[in-house]
Design an enzyme around this catalytic site. Structure first.
Site, PDB file in Angstrom:
ATOM      1  N   GLY A  49       0.771  -1.244   0.000  1.00  0.00           N
ATOM      2  CA  GLY A  49       0.000   0.000   0.000  1.00  0.00           C
ATOM      3  C   GLY A  49       0.796   1.285   0.000  1.00  0.00           C
ATOM      4  CD  GLU A 103       1.288   0.637   6.675  1.00  0.00           C
ATOM      5  OE1 GLU A 103       1.402   0.703   5.437  1.00  0.00           O
ATOM      6  OE2 GLU A 103       1.127  -0.428   7.289  1.00  0.00           O
ATOM      7  CG  ASP A 104      -1.312   1.513   3.196  1.00  0.00           C
ATOM      8  OD1 ASP A 104      -1.020   1.242   4.380  1.00  0.00           O
ATOM      9  OD2 ASP A 104      -1.904   0.708   2.450  1.00  0.00           O
ATOM     10  CG  ASP A 107      -8.404   0.253   9.650  1.00  0.00           C
ATOM     11  OD1 ASP A 107      -9.181   1.198   9.785  1.00  0.00           O
ATOM     12  OD2 ASP A 107      -8.805  -0.927   9.498  1.00  0.00           O
ATOM     13  CE  LYS A 135      -9.949   3.882   7.076  1.00  0.00           C
ATOM     14  NZ  LYS A 135     -10.422   2.529   6.687  1.00  0.00           N
ATOM     15  CG  PHE A 156     -12.842  -0.063   2.495  1.00  0.00           C
ATOM     16  CD1 PHE A 156     -11.919  -0.823   3.213  1.00  0.00           C
ATOM     17  CD2 PHE A 156     -12.767  -0.067   1.109  1.00  0.00           C
ATOM     18  CE1 PHE A 156     -10.945  -1.566   2.554  1.00  0.00           C
ATOM     19  CE2 PHE A 156     -11.800  -0.813   0.447  1.00  0.00           C
ATOM     20  CZ  PHE A 156     -10.894  -1.560   1.177  1.00  0.00           C
ATOM     21  CB  ILE A 157     -10.409   5.193   1.728  1.00  0.00           C
ATOM     22  CG1 ILE A 157      -9.273   4.752   2.652  1.00  0.00           C
ATOM     23  CG2 ILE A 157     -11.353   6.140   2.457  1.00  0.00           C
ATOM     24  CD1 ILE A 157      -8.333   5.868   3.022  1.00  0.00           C
ATOM     25  CG  ASP A 163      -5.806  -3.449  -1.906  1.00  0.00           C
ATOM     26  OD1 ASP A 163      -5.340  -3.039  -0.825  1.00  0.00           O
ATOM     27  OD2 ASP A 163      -6.212  -4.614  -2.069  1.00  0.00           O
ATOM     28  NE  ARG A 169      -2.179  -2.922  -4.068  1.00  0.00           N
ATOM     29  CZ  ARG A 169      -2.317  -3.089  -2.769  1.00  0.00           C
ATOM     30  NH1 ARG A 169      -2.275  -2.054  -1.964  1.00  0.00           N
ATOM     31  NH2 ARG A 169      -2.506  -4.283  -2.243  1.00  0.00           N
TER      32      ARG A 169
HETATM   33  P1  IMP Z   1      -4.279  -2.138  10.366  1.00  0.00           P
HETATM   34  O1  IMP Z   1      -5.700  -2.525  10.712  1.00  0.00           O
HETATM   35  O2  IMP Z   1      -3.924  -0.809  10.945  1.00  0.00           O
HETATM   36  O3  IMP Z   1      -3.316  -3.226  10.745  1.00  0.00           O
HETATM   37  O4  IMP Z   1      -4.234  -2.001   8.795  1.00  0.00           O
HETATM   38  C1  IMP Z   1      -3.922  -3.146   8.053  1.00  0.00           C
HETATM   39  C2  IMP Z   1      -3.950  -2.913   6.591  1.00  0.00           C
HETATM   40  O5  IMP Z   1      -5.304  -2.927   6.206  1.00  0.00           O
HETATM   41  C3  IMP Z   1      -3.408  -1.601   6.057  1.00  0.00           C
HETATM   42  O6  IMP Z   1      -2.012  -1.606   5.860  1.00  0.00           O
HETATM   43  C4  IMP Z   1      -4.132  -1.545   4.723  1.00  0.00           C
HETATM   44  O7  IMP Z   1      -3.440  -2.270   3.751  1.00  0.00           O
HETATM   45  C5  IMP Z   1      -5.450  -2.224   5.039  1.00  0.00           C
HETATM   46  N1  IMP Z   1      -6.537  -1.261   5.205  1.00  0.00           N
HETATM   47  C6  IMP Z   1      -7.066  -0.783   6.345  1.00  0.00           C
HETATM   48  N2  IMP Z   1      -8.054   0.093   6.096  1.00  0.00           N
HETATM   49  C7  IMP Z   1      -8.147   0.150   4.747  1.00  0.00           C
HETATM   50  C8  IMP Z   1      -8.976   0.919   3.844  1.00  0.00           C
HETATM   51  O8  IMP Z   1      -9.843   1.732   4.213  1.00  0.00           O
HETATM   52  N3  IMP Z   1      -8.749   0.720   2.517  1.00  0.00           N
HETATM   53  C9  IMP Z   1      -7.824  -0.144   2.036  1.00  0.00           C
HETATM   54  N4  IMP Z   1      -7.029  -0.849   2.835  1.00  0.00           N
HETATM   55  C10 IMP Z   1      -7.189  -0.707   4.174  1.00  0.00           C
END
Ligand code: IMP
Length: 180
Positions: A49, A103-104, A107, A135, A156-157, A163, A169
């Site tokens: 990402g 990081e992208d 979440d 977020k 969700f984005i 993606d 992407r």
């Molecule tokens: P985490 O929940 O912070 O561990 O995020 C895990 C991964 O989920 C991120 O690196 C993204 O690749 C993916 N992700 C979380 N939220 C979104 C979203 O809104 N769109 C797309 N990918 C997401």
């Protein structure tokens, strides 16, 4: 009219224009340039990402610095799996070094929690997090990103590296799931 894209079965509407993203990335880069003046940080982009954000940010860094990419977990669907598997691709010795994770999105924070713990095992001098999207309402762990592009609600984005089931992407803007 609101710009929209359709990816597989879902419709998304524009949330953040590409120009705004680039402007914000430039602001973050100049903050990092100030904060790390005289230092040589190692940027660690998190694949897949963060590839666009990492490239855009790194181009604007004027420090003597290095870049490497790591991969943490696989992801599919519209919510985080919460299953962080393993850290792949960390070939550098990071002991005593200043690390900036790029990081992208942060979440739930599962990925960051795992990655921070793995990196700290090797005693880096410091670890900071730069994320394009944060977020805060989705966060489940005490993770505090140091550089944040945009704080968004939990919806969700896609786009700008993010993606939906592998697609989207390449979009220059960030889009949010249209739930109406
Ligand atoms: P985490 O929940 O912070 O561990 O995020 C895990 C991964 O989920 C991120 O690196 C993204 O690749 C993916 N992700 C979380 N939220 C979104 C979203 O809104 N769109 C797309 N990918 C997401």
């Amino acid at each position: 009219m609101t710009k929209k894209v359709k990816i597989k079965d879902k419709e998304f509407r524009i949330l953040i224009e590409g120009d705004r993203i680039q402007h914000r990335v430039a602001e973050i880069a100049s903050q990092i340039n100030k904060d790390y003046k005289g230092k040589s940080p190692l940027f660690l982009g998190v694949l897949n990402g963060a590839f666009l954000f990492t490239a855009d940010l790194f181009k604007k860094i004027d420090l003597t610095c290095m870049l490497s990419f790591v991969r943490v977990s696989s992801y599919s669907g519209t919510s985080s799996t919460g299953q962080v598997k393993s850290l792949i691709g960390l070939n550098e010795n990071i002991e005593g070094r200043d690390i900036i994770i790029v990081e992208d999105i942060v979440d739930t924070g599962d990925t960051m929690l795992y990655l921070m713990a793995e990196l700290k095992k090797q005693n880096p001098a410091s670890v900071k997090i730069a994320t394009a999207i944060f977020k805060p309402l989705a966060l489940k762990h005490p993770i505090k990103p140091d550089y944040v592009g945009f704080e968004l609600p939990p919806a969700f984005i896609v786009g700008y590296g993010l993606d939906y089931d592998g697609f989207g992407r390449n979009l220059n803007d960030i889009y949010v799931l249209n739930e109406e």
